[in-house]
Design a protein around this motif. Structure first.
Motif, PDB file in Angstrom:
ATOM      1  N   CYS A  26       0.855  -1.189   0.000  1.00  0.00           N
ATOM      2  CA  CYS A  26       0.000   0.000   0.000  1.00  0.00           C
ATOM      3  C   CYS A  26       0.895   1.245   0.000  1.00  0.00           C
ATOM      4  N   CYS A  28      -0.264   4.506   0.536  1.00  0.00           N
ATOM      5  CA  CYS A  28      -0.923   5.679   1.098  1.00  0.00           C
ATOM      6  C   CYS A  28       0.080   6.460   1.958  1.00  0.00           C
ATOM      7  N   CYS A  31       1.209   4.759   5.339  1.00  0.00           N
ATOM      8  CA  CYS A  31       2.145   3.643   5.209  1.00  0.00           C
ATOM      9  C   CYS A  31       3.520   4.161   4.792  1.00  0.00           C
ATOM     10  N   HIS A  87      -3.053   1.892   8.576  1.00  0.00           N
ATOM     11  CA  HIS A  87      -3.824   2.883   7.817  1.00  0.00           C
ATOM     12  C   HIS A  87      -5.325   2.659   7.901  1.00  0.00           C
ATOM     13  N   HIS A  90      -7.823   5.461   7.592  1.00  0.00           N
ATOM     14  CA  HIS A  90      -7.770   6.437   6.513  1.00  0.00           C
ATOM     15  C   HIS A  90      -8.880   6.172   5.496  1.00  0.00           C
TER      16      HIS A  90
END
Ligand SMILES: [Zn+2]
Length: 93
Positions: A26, A28, A31, A87, A90
């Motif tokens: 991931c 994002c 992360c 995460h 989020h």
């Protein structure tokens, strides 16, 4: 006083982006931030005083010396975050 920066932060950031491209983790912001912090915690800081002409050439040499360590630590951090990403709260993915 001249500005002092931790060049390791810049190297890790650049290197991390490259390694993330080759990983299915991931990507994002949370992360990425976790990977960045984990990797930096396991690497020695490398402080330099900016605005010095001769610094850039030396930095390239130092980067070559540190590159293997950076690769290893970023890889380890990616594995840790992959196993337990933080995460969950989020929204965008
Ligand atoms: Zn994430």
């Amino acid at each position: 006083m001249e500005k002092v920066i931790n060049y390791m932060e810049i190297w890790v950031k650049d290197h991390m982006e490259q390694q993330l491209k080759q990983s299915d983790i991931c990507k994002c912001e949370k992360c990425k931030r976790d990977i960045y912090a984990l990797a930096l915690n396991n690497l020695k800081p490398y402080y330099v005083v900016t605005n010095k002409g001769e610094v850039m050439a030396k930095l390239n040499t130092m980067y070559q010396q540190f590159e293997t360590d950076i690769t290893i630590e970023v890889e380890k951090a990616i594995e840790i975050v992959k196993k337990s990403p933080r995460h969950d709260d989020h929204k965008e993915y």
